[in-house]
Design a protein around this motif. Sequence first.
Motif, PDB file in Angstrom:
ATOM      1  N   LYS A 217     -51.801  15.245  22.008  1.00  0.00           N
ATOM      2  CA  LYS A 217     -53.245  15.153  21.778  1.00  0.00           C
ATOM      3  C   LYS A 217     -54.009  16.364  22.324  1.00  0.00           C
ATOM      4  O   LYS A 217     -54.976  16.836  21.724  1.00  0.00           O
TER       5      LYS A 217
ATOM      6  N   LEU B 126     -60.236  16.448  19.597  1.00  0.00           N
ATOM      7  CA  LEU B 126     -60.000  15.126  20.172  1.00  0.00           C
ATOM      8  C   LEU B 126     -60.520  14.997  21.597  1.00  0.00           C
ATOM      9  O   LEU B 126     -60.337  13.961  22.232  1.00  0.00           O
TER      10      LEU B 126
ATOM     11  N   ALA C 293     -56.544   9.829  14.808  1.00  0.00           N
ATOM     12  CA  ALA C 293     -57.972  10.169  14.722  1.00  0.00           C
ATOM     13  C   ALA C 293     -58.547   9.765  13.376  1.00  0.00           C
ATOM     14  O   ALA C 293     -59.705   9.320  13.290  1.00  0.00           O
TER      15      ALA C 293
END
Length: 275
Positions: free
Chosen positions: A77, A83, A217
Amino acid sequence: LLTVSQKVFFCYNSRYNAPKELYMKNIKKYIPLIIVLVIAGLGFAFRENIARAVRGDAYVDNKIFTKQLEKAQKSGKDAFPQLSDKVGKDEAEVILHTSKGDITVKLFPTLAPKASENFLKHAKDKYYDGLTFHRVIKDFMIQSGDPKGDGTGGESIWKKGFAVEPTPFLYNIRGALAMANTGAKNSNGSQFYIVQNKDDQSKQLGNAGYPKPIIDAYKKGGYPAGDTKYTVFGQVIKGMDVVDTIANLEVDDNSKPKENVTVNSVEVVKDYKFK
């Protein structure tokens, strides 16, 4: 033991008493190695230029993108700056002060340099001040950046269009800021859009090779059909409620809000120095 650079320095510095000829003799032993290292350093760039000349830019760019995608697919991530709500040291930050409220966005100059530089320069020049959101489609996106206000105007800071900057580390997830274009080559100008869609898009990705953090996401919404076709260069980190408010406005047959909604100004909170 002395490095090559130290030996070269000593040869030309009179404070050292050893004979210059001795140092020059030792230096000569390293010349073949130095030549090999220089050639190796230039080799990749040379091969890439040859490939571009023979097979074209598209072939080379696709090859580079494929290598980057392989890296992205193995990344966690933290490798995807969209993000995170934090503004990194290599990122910029702006606030779109609209007639419906503020939208705070962070930009990614290292991943989308031309789009980021274009937007920041336009913002500092007050190019966007007073422009309308001329195209709004609920459950899709809101669009602005056209001085004409009808989707046909606008230009880049270079007075000509520029190319899409695809990267496997930026995507059209909900809240993404991206350049609008006509679909033609080098048609990025000044217009931009913010992705508003809230619907889960992850199931349609199938075996398209998306990195897992990005698939997750897309569960919160987005526009995956735009990936690699439009340059994503920023992400909303505050003010998605304002984006949703604008997206829900009543529009005419051309998707233009019946209520005049404007970008009053774009404040550059954190700038970026381009080379």
